[in-house]
Design a protein around this motif. Structure first.
Motif, PDB file in Angstrom:
ATOM      1  N   ALA A  75     -13.883  -8.880   3.690  1.00 14.88           N
ATOM      2  CA  ALA A  75     -13.567  -7.475   3.957  1.00 14.88           C
ATOM      3  C   ALA A  75     -12.073  -7.301   4.191  1.00 14.88           C
ATOM      4  O   ALA A  75     -11.461  -6.332   3.706  1.00 14.88           O
ATOM      5  N   TYR A  76     -11.460  -8.243   4.920  1.00 15.81           N
ATOM      6  CA  TYR A  76     -10.014  -8.183   5.169  1.00 15.81           C
ATOM      7  C   TYR A  76      -9.254  -8.255   3.851  1.00 15.81           C
ATOM      8  O   TYR A  76      -8.327  -7.486   3.605  1.00 15.81           O
ATOM      9  N   TYR A  77      -9.658  -9.200   3.001  1.00 17.80           N
ATOM     10  CA  TYR A  77      -8.991  -9.370   1.713  1.00 17.80           C
ATOM     11  C   TYR A  77      -9.125  -8.108   0.864  1.00 17.80           C
ATOM     12  O   TYR A  77      -8.155  -7.635   0.250  1.00 17.80           O
ATOM     13  N   SER A  78     -10.322  -7.529   0.852  1.00 15.93           N
ATOM     14  CA  SER A  78     -10.558  -6.330   0.045  1.00 15.93           C
ATOM     15  C   SER A  78      -9.746  -5.142   0.556  1.00 15.93           C
ATOM     16  O   SER A  78      -9.139  -4.408  -0.229  1.00 15.93           O
ATOM     17  N   ARG A  79      -9.701  -4.955   1.881  1.00 15.38           N
ATOM     18  CA  ARG A  79      -8.962  -3.828   2.453  1.00 15.38           C
ATOM     19  C   ARG A  79      -7.461  -3.998   2.237  1.00 15.38           C
ATOM     20  O   ARG A  79      -6.756  -3.032   1.965  1.00 15.38           O
ATOM     21  N   SER A  80      -6.978  -5.241   2.371  1.00 13.92           N
ATOM     22  CA  SER A  80      -5.537  -5.454   2.196  1.00 13.92           C
ATOM     23  C   SER A  80      -5.102  -5.166   0.758  1.00 13.92           C
ATOM     24  O   SER A  80      -3.987  -4.703   0.526  1.00 13.92           O
ATOM     25  N   ARG A  81      -5.961  -5.426  -0.207  1.00  7.59           N
ATOM     26  CA  ARG A  81      -5.620  -5.158  -1.610  1.00  7.59           C
ATOM     27  C   ARG A  81      -5.447  -3.666  -1.874  1.00  7.59           C
ATOM     28  O   ARG A  81      -4.764  -3.270  -2.818  1.00  7.59           O
ATOM     29  N   LYS A  82      -6.063  -2.838  -1.020  1.00  5.69           N
ATOM     30  CA  LYS A  82      -5.976  -1.387  -1.191  1.00  5.69           C
ATOM     31  C   LYS A  82      -4.846  -0.786  -0.365  1.00  5.69           C
ATOM     32  O   LYS A  82      -4.766   0.436  -0.221  1.00  5.69           O
ATOM     33  N   SER A  83      -3.987  -1.618   0.211  1.00  4.83           N
ATOM     34  CA  SER A  83      -2.819  -1.181   0.982  1.00  4.83           C
ATOM     35  C   SER A  83      -3.181  -0.542   2.320  1.00  4.83           C
ATOM     36  O   SER A  83      -2.393   0.215   2.882  1.00  4.83           O
ATOM     37  N   PHE A  84      -4.374  -0.857   2.845  1.00  2.00           N
ATOM     38  CA  PHE A  84      -4.732  -0.354   4.157  1.00  2.00           C
ATOM     39  C   PHE A  84      -3.938  -1.113   5.226  1.00  2.00           C
ATOM     40  O   PHE A  84      -3.578  -2.275   5.050  1.00  2.00           O
ATOM     41  N   TYR A  85      -3.700  -0.453   6.347  1.00  2.00           N
ATOM     42  CA  TYR A  85      -3.022  -1.098   7.469  1.00  2.00           C
ATOM     43  C   TYR A  85      -3.955  -2.146   8.073  1.00  2.00           C
ATOM     44  O   TYR A  85      -5.094  -1.862   8.423  1.00  2.00           O
ATOM     45  N   MET A  86      -3.433  -3.381   8.226  1.00  2.00           N
ATOM     46  CA  MET A  86      -4.275  -4.492   8.667  1.00  2.00           C
ATOM     47  C   MET A  86      -3.920  -4.996  10.069  1.00  2.00           C
ATOM     48  O   MET A  86      -4.342  -6.080  10.473  1.00  2.00           O
ATOM     49  N   GLY A  87      -3.138  -4.233  10.819  1.00  2.83           N
ATOM     50  CA  GLY A  87      -2.822  -4.613  12.187  1.00  2.83           C
ATOM     51  C   GLY A  87      -1.615  -5.527  12.270  1.00  2.83           C
ATOM     52  O   GLY A  87      -0.917  -5.767  11.289  1.00  2.83           O
ATOM     53  N   GLY A  88      -1.371  -6.028  13.471  1.00  2.00           N
ATOM     54  CA  GLY A  88      -0.237  -6.916  13.701  1.00  2.00           C
ATOM     55  C   GLY A  88       0.935  -6.174  14.326  1.00  2.00           C
ATOM     56  O   GLY A  88       0.937  -4.939  14.430  1.00  2.00           O
ATOM     57  N   PRO A  89       1.975  -6.919  14.756  1.00  2.00           N
ATOM     58  CA  PRO A  89       3.160  -6.298  15.365  1.00  2.00           C
ATOM     59  C   PRO A  89       3.849  -5.343  14.385  1.00  2.00           C
ATOM     60  O   PRO A  89       3.919  -5.622  13.186  1.00  2.00           O
ATOM     61  N   ILE A  90       4.357  -4.238  14.910  1.00  2.96           N
ATOM     62  CA  ILE A  90       5.054  -3.267  14.062  1.00  2.96           C
ATOM     63  C   ILE A  90       6.472  -3.765  13.813  1.00  2.96           C
ATOM     64  O   ILE A  90       7.225  -3.998  14.757  1.00  2.96           O
ATOM     65  N   PRO A  91       6.872  -3.958  12.561  1.00  5.55           N
ATOM     66  CA  PRO A  91       8.210  -4.499  12.265  1.00  5.55           C
ATOM     67  C   PRO A  91       9.316  -3.574  12.764  1.00  5.55           C
ATOM     68  O   PRO A  91       9.159  -2.343  12.805  1.00  5.55           O
ATOM     69  N   TYR A  92      10.431  -4.191  13.163  1.00  5.10           N
ATOM     70  CA  TYR A  92      11.606  -3.420  13.567  1.00  5.10           C
ATOM     71  C   TYR A  92      12.022  -2.526  12.404  1.00  5.10           C
ATOM     72  O   TYR A  92      12.065  -2.942  11.249  1.00  5.10           O
ATOM     73  N   GLY A  93      12.335  -1.260  12.724  1.00  7.11           N
ATOM     74  CA  GLY A  93      12.720  -0.306  11.695  1.00  7.11           C
ATOM     75  C   GLY A  93      11.639   0.692  11.359  1.00  7.11           C
ATOM     76  O   GLY A  93      11.895   1.688  10.670  1.00  7.11           O
ATOM     77  N   PHE A  94      10.403   0.426  11.853  1.00  9.50           N
ATOM     78  CA  PHE A  94       9.271   1.293  11.516  1.00  9.50           C
ATOM     79  C   PHE A  94       8.493   1.697  12.755  1.00  9.50           C
ATOM     80  O   PHE A  94       8.601   1.074  13.812  1.00  9.50           O
ATOM     81  N   ARG A  95       7.699   2.749  12.585  1.00  9.29           N
ATOM     82  CA  ARG A  95       6.670   3.103  13.553  1.00  9.29           C
ATOM     83  C   ARG A  95       5.379   3.334  12.781  1.00  9.29           C
ATOM     84  O   ARG A  95       5.396   3.564  11.567  1.00  9.29           O
ATOM     85  N   LYS A  96       4.260   3.281  13.479  1.00  8.75           N
ATOM     86  CA  LYS A  96       2.957   3.452  12.845  1.00  8.75           C
ATOM     87  C   LYS A  96       2.511   4.906  12.950  1.00  8.75           C
ATOM     88  O   LYS A  96       2.590   5.512  14.021  1.00  8.75           O
ATOM     89  N   VAL A  97       2.032   5.461  11.834  1.00 16.96           N
ATOM     90  CA  VAL A  97       1.543   6.848  11.804  1.00 16.96           C
ATOM     91  C   VAL A  97       0.191   6.877  11.101  1.00 16.96           C
ATOM     92  O   VAL A  97      -0.104   6.010  10.271  1.00 16.96           O
ATOM     93  N   PRO A  98      -0.663   7.872  11.411  1.00 10.70           N
ATOM     94  CA  PRO A  98      -1.964   7.981  10.729  1.00 10.70           C
ATOM     95  C   PRO A  98      -1.773   8.255   9.242  1.00 10.70           C
ATOM     96  O   PRO A  98      -0.788   8.867   8.821  1.00 10.70           O
ATOM     97  N   ALA A  99      -2.737   7.796   8.438  1.00  8.86           N
ATOM     98  CA  ALA A  99      -2.663   8.004   6.991  1.00  8.86           C
ATOM     99  C   ALA A  99      -4.070   8.085   6.412  1.00  8.86           C
ATOM    100  O   ALA A  99      -5.037   7.583   7.000  1.00  8.86           O
ATOM    101  N   LEU A 100      -4.189   8.731   5.269  1.00  9.15           N
ATOM    102  CA  LEU A 100      -5.450   8.828   4.534  1.00  9.15           C
ATOM    103  C   LEU A 100      -5.220   8.213   3.160  1.00  9.15           C
ATOM    104  O   LEU A 100      -4.457   8.746   2.355  1.00  9.15           O
ATOM    105  N   ILE A 101      -5.857   7.064   2.892  1.00  8.97           N
ATOM    106  CA  ILE A 101      -5.685   6.354   1.629  1.00  8.97           C
ATOM    107  C   ILE A 101      -7.047   6.196   0.962  1.00  8.97           C
ATOM    108  O   ILE A 101      -7.964   5.614   1.546  1.00  8.97           O
ATOM    109  N   ASP A 102      -7.170   6.727  -0.241  1.00 12.72           N
ATOM    110  CA  ASP A 102      -8.436   6.670  -0.993  1.00 12.72           C
ATOM    111  C   ASP A 102      -9.597   7.221  -0.175  1.00 12.72           C
ATOM    112  O   ASP A 102     -10.715   6.688  -0.191  1.00 12.72           O
ATOM    113  N   GLY A 103      -9.316   8.281   0.600  1.00 16.84           N
ATOM    114  CA  GLY A 103     -10.355   8.914   1.391  1.00 16.84           C
ATOM    115  C   GLY A 103     -10.700   8.192   2.673  1.00 16.84           C
ATOM    116  O   GLY A 103     -11.634   8.580   3.382  1.00 16.84           O
TER     117      GLY A 103
END
Length: 496
Positions: free
Chosen positions: A135-163
């Motif tokens: 499931a992790y592999y399948s979701r990551s292929r669709k560019s879904f957010y997979m967790g982990g520390p937020i990289p410097y330079g970015f913040r996390k925001v809600p998104a709708l991808i493929d519904g």
């Protein structure tokens, strides 16, 4: 007494609760006294559970003679752990009962069925793990957010991808400018990580309140999440062995890239070989030309990792920077003919101006002279009761050996540890190091009273050049707690 053991890893509506497990197990007690052992939020994949460990301690103490569980997989899902547990039960004549599966280890048939069921319990766990990984592999292929520390330079925001409701990164303007500056500086041919850090410090730019270090700069420069990926980036990644999920047509010079380990887990550190690249939904920060220049430059030079073992000077571990208090690292140049002591804080983050030019040979000679002068005060010490002091010293030395063994064991676990485990290891090692210092000081105090160590150490100092590296370190450890040094001054805190 009877033990009722209950475990629930995740509280879901379709799972049986802890309270229900205990209620069903109570029937099997037949009115005999019992004690509950409950582990909430713990997996059955291993035995690292506080109440399970407490139950086993009570079994070894003879308090528990029978263990009851609602179902076999509540107590273990591992064949090895279950086998070891049953061996322990047999050693202390503890009976094991599963309330729903009606296993009773007092009979051979019950034992046989128990072993068969634990095999299927482990199979179920491994099947769940495989399903989660897929499931992790399948979701990551669709560019879904997979967790982990937020990289410097970015913040996390809600998104709708493929519904699907998920999250994505969004550049933070002030941090994005710092990232562009880092790439712009490092893209220049002669610029090093240290030069980048110096410039950031001059401008007062921190990493979310923390000082910059070479490792953090390198992580930013290696991360494809910052690049506005175009076909040139695709070609570079493909040529260097990356596994790319998207087609070249998708690389339009706008999106950053997520980087994951390949399913075969054959990623090579510092390279793109074995990386699995997926285009991310966010816009990158750095243009592809600058990112490629920096990435290729990073790949052509090795990461600077200070040596963690004392091998270049018997002072290592004792000598500190007289300006910032961080450890001084012994470095060798020109095939070992030139040796210098360098501030680790300056080397890592440039936040210390350094202790000046410190020739290792000169500092070692000065410390050696001070040790000779110091030890002259203790040559006439004697002991009134040698037997008592020897027994006490032996006990302390055993405790010291056990403490050092635990420290070594923790340090061996550092590689591959996550941040939480690293924090625990660091805190535990600091506590053990303090205990080691206390034990060493008490041992030295006893030795001073009996004169033995002073005499032995004095004889060692007289033949100093003939001693092995480890003997020199041992003598220094007996006499010295810590040394603070700059090119202008040297301060020794003695143990005696």
């Amino acid at each position: 007494m009877i033990a009722i053991y209950a475990r629930q890893s995740v509280d879901r509506a379709d799972s049986i609760s802890i309270e229900q497990q205990i209620e069903l197990c109570r029937y099997e007690t037949r009115g005999e006294g019992y004690r509950n052992y409950v582990d909430r939020g713990y997996s059955g994949k291993n035995i690292n559970r506080p109440q399970f460990m407490q139950m086993m301690e009570d079994i070894r103490s003879g308090i528990i003679h029978q263990v009851i569980v609602y179902k076999l997989d509540r107590i273990s899902r591992s064949i090895l752990d279950f086998s070891n547990m049953m061996e322990e039960f047999g050693k202390y004549n503890v009976k094991f009962i599963s309330a729903t599966e009606k296993f009773d280890t007092s009979s051979p048939m019950g034992n046989a069925m128990l072993n068969i069921c634990i095999v299927f319990a482990q199979l179920e766990r491994e099947t769940i793990q495989k399903r989660v990984a897929d499931a992790y592999y399948s979701r990551s292929r669709k560019s879904f957010y997979m967790g982990g520390p937020i990289p410097y330079g970015f913040r996390k925001v809600p998104a709708l991808i493929d519904g699907v409701h998920t999250s994505m990164y969004e550049p933070v303007p002030e941090e994005a400018k710092a990232v562009e500056l880092i790439y712009g500086l490092y893209a220049q041919p002669e610029t090093s990580y240290g030069d980048v850090i110096s410039r950031l410090n001059e401008l007062g730019i921190t990493k979310r309140g923390s000082s910059w270090a070479r490792g953090r700069i390198r992580e930013i420069l290696l991360n494809p999440i910052y690049v506005r990926a175009d076909v040139a980036v695709y070609d570079f990644l493909a040529e260097n062995g990356a596994d790319i999920e998207n087609s070249p047509a998708d690389f339009i010079g706008e999106n950053g890239c997520y980087s994951y380990k390949s399913r075969e887990n054959n990623k090579t550190p510092g390279t793109v070989y074995g990386e699995r690249i997926v285009l991310a939904p966010h816009r990158g920060i750095v243009n592809s030309e600058t990112w490629l220049r920096c990435r290729e430059k990073c790949m052509s030079r090795k990461q600077v990792i200070p040596s963690q073992k004392a091998k270049n000077s018997w002072l290592c571990g004792k000598v500190k920077c007289g300006e910032c208090g961080y450890a001084l690292i012994a470095k060798e140049y020109r095939n070992g003919r030139d040796r210098y002591l360098m501030c680790s804080q300056k080397l890592a983050s440039k936040s210390c101006g350094g202790a000046g030019t410190l020739c290792t040979d000169e500092v070692e000679h000065l410390v050696y002279s001070e040790m000779r002068n110091r030890l002259a005060k203790f040559r006439k010490l004697s002991c009134s009761d040698r037997t008592t002091h020897d027994a006490e010293q032996t006990a302390l030395e055993i405790q010291l050996a056990e403490t050092e063994r635990e420290i070594r064991g923790l340090l061996e676990k550092v590689e591959g540890s996550d941040n939480a485990l690293l924090r625990y290891i660091n805190e535990r090692v600091n506590a053990l190091d303090s205990r080691r210092n206390d034990l060493t000081e008490r041992i030295n105090e006893l030795s001073r009273k009996c004169g033995g160590n002073a005499e032995e150490t004095d004889s060692h100092l007289k033949v100093w050049e003939e001693l092995s590296f480890e003997d020199k370190r041992r003598v220094a450890d007996i006499l010295i707690r810590v040394i603070y040094v700059t090119s202008e001054r040297l301060i020794i805190q003695w143990r005696i």
